[in-house]
Motif scaffolding. Structure first.
Motif, short mmCIF file in Angstrom:
data_model
loop_
_atom_site.label_atom_id
_atom_site.label_comp_id
_atom_site.label_asym_id
_atom_site.label_seq_id
_atom_site.Cartn_x
_atom_site.Cartn_y
_atom_site.Cartn_z
N ILE A 307 0.84 -1.20 0.00
CA ILE A 307 0.00 0.00 0.00
C ILE A 307 0.87 1.25 0.00
CG2 ILE A 307 -1.70 1.31 1.33
CD1 ILE A 307 -2.73 -1.43 2.37
N PHE A 308 1.93 1.25 0.82
CA PHE A 308 2.85 2.37 0.90
C PHE A 308 3.51 2.63 -0.45
CE2 PHE A 308 7.26 3.79 1.38
CZ PHE A 308 7.12 4.95 2.11
N THR A 309 4.01 1.58 -1.09
CA THR A 309 4.71 1.73 -2.36
C THR A 309 3.79 2.29 -3.44
OG1 THR A 309 6.17 -0.13 -1.83
CG2 THR A 309 6.04 0.52 -4.14
N LEU A 310 2.59 1.75 -3.52
CA LEU A 310 1.64 2.23 -4.53
C LEU A 310 1.24 3.69 -4.28
CD1 LEU A 310 -0.97 -0.59 -5.28
CD2 LEU A 310 0.36 0.71 -6.94
N SER A 311 0.81 3.98 -3.07
CA SER A 311 0.30 5.33 -2.77
C SER A 311 1.38 6.39 -2.86
CB SER A 311 -0.37 5.35 -1.39
OG SER A 311 0.53 4.93 -0.38
N VAL A 312 2.53 6.13 -2.27
CA VAL A 312 3.62 7.11 -2.31
C VAL A 312 4.13 7.32 -3.73
CG1 VAL A 312 5.99 7.61 -1.55
CG2 VAL A 312 4.30 6.73 0.08
N SER A 313 4.22 6.25 -4.50
CA SER A 313 4.68 6.36 -5.89
C SER A 313 3.75 7.26 -6.70
CB SER A 313 4.78 4.98 -6.54
OG SER A 313 5.76 4.18 -5.93
N PHE A 314 2.44 7.04 -6.56
CA PHE A 314 1.49 7.87 -7.30
C PHE A 314 1.54 9.33 -6.83
CE2 PHE A 314 -0.74 3.98 -8.79
CZ PHE A 314 -0.96 4.37 -10.11
N ILE A 315 1.70 9.53 -5.52
CA ILE A 315 1.77 10.90 -4.99
C ILE A 315 3.01 11.62 -5.51
CG2 ILE A 315 2.12 12.27 -2.88
CD1 ILE A 315 0.35 10.15 -1.44
N VAL A 316 4.16 10.95 -5.44
CA VAL A 316 5.42 11.56 -5.88
C VAL A 316 5.36 11.88 -7.37
CG1 VAL A 316 7.89 11.13 -6.25
CG2 VAL A 316 6.82 10.51 -4.08
N VAL A 317 4.87 10.93 -8.16
CA VAL A 317 4.78 11.17 -9.61
C VAL A 317 3.80 12.30 -9.91
CG1 VAL A 317 4.08 10.17 -11.82
CG2 VAL A 317 5.45 8.83 -10.23
N GLY A 318 2.69 12.36 -9.16
CA GLY A 318 1.74 13.45 -9.33
C GLY A 318 2.38 14.81 -9.10
N ILE A 319 3.27 14.88 -8.11
CA ILE A 319 4.00 16.13 -7.82
C ILE A 319 5.01 16.42 -8.93
CG2 ILE A 319 5.64 17.23 -6.25
CD1 ILE A 319 4.28 15.63 -3.97
N LEU A 320 5.77 15.40 -9.34
CA LEU A 320 6.78 15.60 -10.39
C LEU A 320 6.17 16.06 -11.70
CD1 LEU A 320 9.14 12.51 -9.80
CD2 LEU A 320 9.58 14.91 -9.21
N MET A 321 4.95 15.59 -11.97
CA MET A 321 4.31 15.97 -13.23
C MET A 321 3.92 17.45 -13.27
SD MET A 321 1.96 12.69 -14.30
CE MET A 321 1.47 13.47 -15.83
N LYS A 322 3.91 18.09 -12.12
CA LYS A 322 3.60 19.52 -12.07
C LYS A 322 4.86 20.39 -12.15
CE LYS A 322 -0.53 18.73 -9.22
NZ LYS A 322 -1.49 18.99 -10.31
N ILE A 323 6.04 19.74 -12.15
CA ILE A 323 7.30 20.47 -12.19
C ILE A 323 7.85 20.45 -13.61
CG2 ILE A 323 9.65 20.58 -11.27
CD1 ILE A 323 8.66 19.05 -8.82
N PRO A 324 8.16 21.63 -14.17
CA PRO A 324 8.72 21.67 -15.52
C PRO A 324 9.97 20.80 -15.66
CG PRO A 324 8.14 23.87 -14.78
CD PRO A 324 7.98 22.96 -13.59
N TYR A 325 10.14 20.17 -16.80
CA TYR A 325 11.24 19.26 -17.15
C TYR A 325 11.07 17.89 -16.48
CZ TYR A 325 13.28 23.58 -18.85
OH TYR A 325 13.48 24.75 -19.51
N PHE A 326 10.80 17.87 -15.18
CA PHE A 326 10.59 16.58 -14.52
C PHE A 326 9.35 15.89 -15.07
CE2 PHE A 326 13.60 17.94 -11.26
CZ PHE A 326 14.21 16.74 -10.95
N ASN A 327 8.37 16.69 -15.46
CA ASN A 327 7.13 16.07 -15.98
C ASN A 327 7.39 15.26 -17.25
OD1 ASN A 327 7.58 18.17 -17.75
ND2 ASN A 327 5.65 19.22 -17.34
N ARG A 328 8.47 15.60 -17.96
CA ARG A 328 8.76 14.90 -19.22
C ARG A 328 9.42 13.54 -18.98
NH1 ARG A 328 8.04 12.58 -22.72
NH2 ARG A 328 8.05 12.93 -24.95
N ILE A 329 10.07 13.38 -17.82
CA ILE A 329 10.77 12.11 -17.58
C ILE A 329 9.97 11.15 -16.70
CG2 ILE A 329 13.07 13.10 -17.92
CD1 ILE A 329 13.35 13.10 -14.83
N VAL A 330 8.71 11.49 -16.45
CA VAL A 330 7.83 10.53 -15.77
C VAL A 330 6.63 10.20 -16.63
CG1 VAL A 330 8.49 11.13 -13.41
CG2 VAL A 330 6.64 12.41 -14.53
N LYS A 331 6.70 10.62 -17.90
CA LYS A 331 5.59 10.35 -18.81
C LYS A 331 6.14 10.11 -20.21
CE LYS A 331 1.28 12.36 -20.57
NZ LYS A 331 0.41 13.56 -20.57
N LEU A 332 5.88 8.91 -20.75
CA LEU A 332 6.36 8.58 -22.10
C LEU A 332 5.16 8.50 -23.05
CD1 LEU A 332 9.10 5.91 -21.40
CD2 LEU A 332 9.43 8.21 -22.31
#
Length: 332
Positions: A307-332
């Motif tokens: 549960i921790f791995t799934l939830s934290v991973s989605f939260i972290v990626v959700g944050i990274l997707m809002k940051i310029p440049y980082f959003n490009r390396i978490v989405k292909l």
């Protein structure tokens, strides 16, 4: 004309992503004892994640009218940018300066390096390089069926060999190069894209969906028994050539693909789907955070680990997707 997004494919991507996390978080809870428990069940339920990933990608790309090398090279470029960037981040964080970072990048694509799961990108690159030629060959449904039949026969040979030798012979080939398997699922996804969705909905009846769901949720017990008593190896990766797994993967894909999903009412599916590749990338390092800071010395630790791995991973990626440049390396 604005292209309509297929929310069903987004749901399949979410299911595949969750399945990958299941594979990586649950096995430690039963591997040492080789016993049956709820973690064993969840682990083998995740078996279908990799087939679904390849099928979704094949559905999307082989469903195109034309595939050019310029388009393919662009996609490969972004895979390499993503793999290189994440490898360099860990290379700097670990201060692995004596190590050649280029070797680390290449190693990740070959199931080595910092991200063992990046073998998927390595296999995808090899498939992409073949796609323009493959697309020209696959001009009709009959040709799809021909090449799929050949690949099924190859898979059966491996499956029967595993049973006869009482061990998985695929162990001698790293996952990146098990292309007879990955091409099967990729082309299978492309084959389904050749049919009108309404036609698939009419042909794939409700009773077929019921059978698929029953087999899907009953299959972990069968796979575990086969792994323990025949393969003598618990890893689910050696079942991808199984005709049983191929049939259930196909049924699962069709079941979800033929759901009636309203994109406007299910925007959460699109939101989570956009994060799946990022979760695939970072979840192994989220796992390390738990392993180092919490551990598994208490009851229910492995379930909380998942549960921790799934939830934290989605939260972290959700944050990274809002940051310029980082959003490009978490989405292909």
């Amino acid at each position: 004309m604005k292209k309509i997004r297929n929310t069903n494919l987004d749901l399949l991507k979410i299911m595949a992503c969750v399945g990958v996390v299941l594979l990586h978080t649950t096995m430690p809870g039963f591997k040492e004892t080789g016993s049956w428990n709820y973690l064993t069940y969840l682990y083998y339920l995740g078996t279908y994640s990799i087939p679904l990933f390849f099928m979704v990608n094949g559905y999307l790309l082989l469903g195109k009218n034309e595939i050019s090398y310029s388009y393919i090279l662009q996609k490969i470029k972004w895979i390499l940018v993503t793999v290189s960037t994440w490898t360099l981040i860990i290379w700097i964080y670990k201060r692995d300066f004596p190590e050649n970072p280029i070797k680390k990048v290449l190693g990740s694509l070959l199931q080595r390096g910092y991200f063992f799961q990046f073998w998927f990108f390595g296999a995808l690159i090899l498939i992409y390089l073949c796609l323009p030629i493959l697309k020209k060959f696959l001009k009709s449904k009959n040709r799809y069926l021909l090449i799929l039949s050949v690949l099924v026969i190859i898979g059966l040979i491996f499956e029967l060999t595993n049973i006869l030798l009482q061990m998985p012979v695929q162990v001698y080939v790293i996952q990146t190069f098990r292309l007879w398997t990955w091409f099967f699922y990729y082309i299978l996804g492309g084959f389904l894209a050749q049919f009108n969705l309404d036609t698939l909905k009419k042909c794939y009846r409700s009773w077929m969906k019921v059978i698929t769901v029953v087999l899907l949720f009953a299959s972990p017990l069968f796979l575990f028994m086969l792994a323990k008593n025949t393969h003598h190896n618990l890893f689910a990766e050696y079942f991808y050539d199984s005709i049983f797994v191929k049939v259930i993967s196909l049924g699962t894909f069709l079941t979800v693909l033929t759901f009636d999903l309203n994109a406007d009412k299910n925007r959460w599916i699109i939101y989570l789907s956009n994060q799946t590749m990022g979760v695939f990338i970072i979840h192994t390092y989220v796992m390390k955070v738990w392993e180092k800071s919490v551990g598994f010395s208490f009851a229910g630790a492995y379930l909380l680990f998942l549960i921790f791995t799934l939830s934290v991973s989605f939260i972290v990626v959700g944050i990274l997707m809002k940051i310029p440049y980082f959003n490009r390396i978490v989405k292909l």
